[in-house]
Design a protein around this motif. Structure first.
Motif, short mmCIF file in Angstrom:
data_model
loop_
_atom_site.label_atom_id
_atom_site.label_comp_id
_atom_site.label_asym_id
_atom_site.label_seq_id
_atom_site.Cartn_x
_atom_site.Cartn_y
_atom_site.Cartn_z
N LEU A 55 -12.74 -19.36 17.52
CA LEU A 55 -12.26 -18.09 16.94
C LEU A 55 -11.24 -18.62 15.91
O LEU A 55 -10.53 -19.73 16.07
N LYS A 56 -11.31 -18.10 14.83
CA LYS A 56 -10.50 -18.35 13.62
C LYS A 56 -9.60 -17.32 13.35
O LYS A 56 -9.88 -16.08 13.64
N PRO A 57 -8.45 -17.46 12.38
CA PRO A 57 -7.46 -16.21 12.16
C PRO A 57 -8.05 -15.20 11.50
O PRO A 57 -7.74 -14.10 11.72
N GLU A 58 -9.01 -15.50 10.80
CA GLU A 58 -9.91 -14.55 9.84
C GLU A 58 -10.71 -13.65 10.75
O GLU A 58 -11.20 -12.68 10.24
N ASP A 59 -10.99 -13.97 12.05
CA ASP A 59 -11.61 -13.10 13.03
C ASP A 59 -10.53 -11.93 13.54
O ASP A 59 -11.22 -11.19 14.16
N GLN A 112 -13.76 3.47 20.36
CA GLN A 112 -12.43 3.47 20.03
C GLN A 112 -11.86 2.27 19.38
O GLN A 112 -10.93 1.97 18.50
N GLY A 113 -12.20 0.93 19.66
CA GLY A 113 -12.06 -0.34 19.09
C GLY A 113 -11.19 -1.01 19.99
O GLY A 113 -10.39 -0.50 20.98
N THR A 114 -11.17 -2.14 20.07
CA THR A 114 -10.28 -3.05 20.84
C THR A 114 -9.83 -4.16 19.90
O THR A 114 -10.44 -4.75 18.88
N GLN A 115 -8.43 -4.47 19.79
CA GLN A 115 -7.63 -5.48 18.94
C GLN A 115 -7.96 -6.98 19.51
O GLN A 115 -7.96 -7.16 20.52
N VAL A 116 -8.59 -7.56 18.21
CA VAL A 116 -8.69 -9.19 18.59
C VAL A 116 -7.48 -9.95 17.48
O VAL A 116 -7.82 -9.54 16.20
N THR A 117 -6.51 -10.47 18.19
CA THR A 117 -5.70 -11.27 17.43
C THR A 117 -5.91 -12.76 17.34
O THR A 117 -5.83 -13.16 18.62
N VAL A 118 -6.16 -13.63 16.29
CA VAL A 118 -6.41 -14.95 16.42
C VAL A 118 -5.30 -15.71 15.91
O VAL A 118 -5.07 -15.49 14.62
N VAL A 165 -5.26 -14.59 21.17
CA VAL A 165 -5.98 -15.79 21.36
C VAL A 165 -5.55 -16.95 20.22
O VAL A 165 -5.60 -16.49 19.12
N GLN A 166 -5.51 -18.25 20.55
CA GLN A 166 -5.25 -19.03 19.66
C GLN A 166 -6.53 -19.50 18.97
O GLN A 166 -7.54 -19.37 19.41
N ALA A 167 -6.54 -20.16 17.72
CA ALA A 167 -7.40 -20.21 16.82
C ALA A 167 -8.20 -21.63 17.59
O ALA A 167 -7.51 -22.41 18.59
N GLY A 168 -9.48 -21.59 17.64
CA GLY A 168 -10.48 -22.24 18.49
C GLY A 168 -10.84 -21.75 19.83
O GLY A 168 -11.53 -22.52 20.61
N GLY A 169 -10.07 -20.82 20.37
CA GLY A 169 -10.36 -20.11 21.58
C GLY A 169 -11.50 -19.24 21.77
O GLY A 169 -12.18 -19.15 20.65
#
Length: 123
Positions: A87-91, A115-121, A12-16
Motif C-alpha cells: 500500500l502507498k499513501p496515494e491509496d 456505504q464505503g470503508t476508509q483506508v488510510t495509508v 496502515v503504514q506504507a508497504g503494508g
C-alpha cells in the motif's frame, strides 16, 4: 435488491497490507459482477477492480493497483474481497464495493453500492 456492507478498512503504514470485505444480502449475489471503487479527498470516485460473477472468476484492475491488489469472491458466502498489498499513501481513500450487470469500469453500470470503508495509508 442487493444490500452491500464493506468492512476491513483502517490505518496502515506504507508497504503494508489490508483485506477489504463486502458482504451482500439477497440470494442473487452470483448474478452480479462486483466492482471496487475508491474516492480520495477532493477527487472523483475511480475504478479499482472488478470480478466476474463466478467464484474464482476473471478480474480486471486499474493500472494504478495492478500487481498489488487482488479481487476475489466467494459466492457461497455472498462476499467479495479486495486484498491490498504494498500500500502507498496515494491509496488513501474511501473504498466502495458495487454490484452491477456488466463487467465494467464505469460507475454508471453499477446498480447497488455499499456505504464505503476508509483506508488510510501513512508514509
Amino acid at each position: 435488491q442487493v444490500q452491500l456492507v464493506e468492512s476491513g478498512g483502517g490505518l496502515v503504514q506504507a508497504g503494508g497490507s489490508l483485506r477489504l470485505s463486502c458482504a451482500a444480502s439477497g440470494r442473487t449475489f452470483s448474478s452480479y459482477f462486483m466492482g471496487w471503487f475508491r474516492q480520495a479527498p477532493g477527487k472523483e470516485r475511480e475504478f479499482v477492480a472488478v470480478v466476474s460473477r463466478w467464484s474464482y472468476g476473471s478480474s480486471y484492475y486499474a493500472d494504478s493497483v495492478k500487481g498489488r491488489f487482488t479481487v476475489s469472491r466467494d459466492n457461497a458466502k455472498n462476499t467479495v474481497y479486495l486484498q491490498m498489498h504494498s500500500l502507498k499513501p496515494e491509496d488513501t481513500a474511501v473504498y466502495y464495493c458495487a454490484a452491477g450487470a456488466q463487467h465494467s469500469v464505469h460507475q454508471r453500470e453499477y446498480e447497488y453500492w455499499g456505504q464505503g470503508t476508509q483506508v488510510t495509508v501513512s508514509s
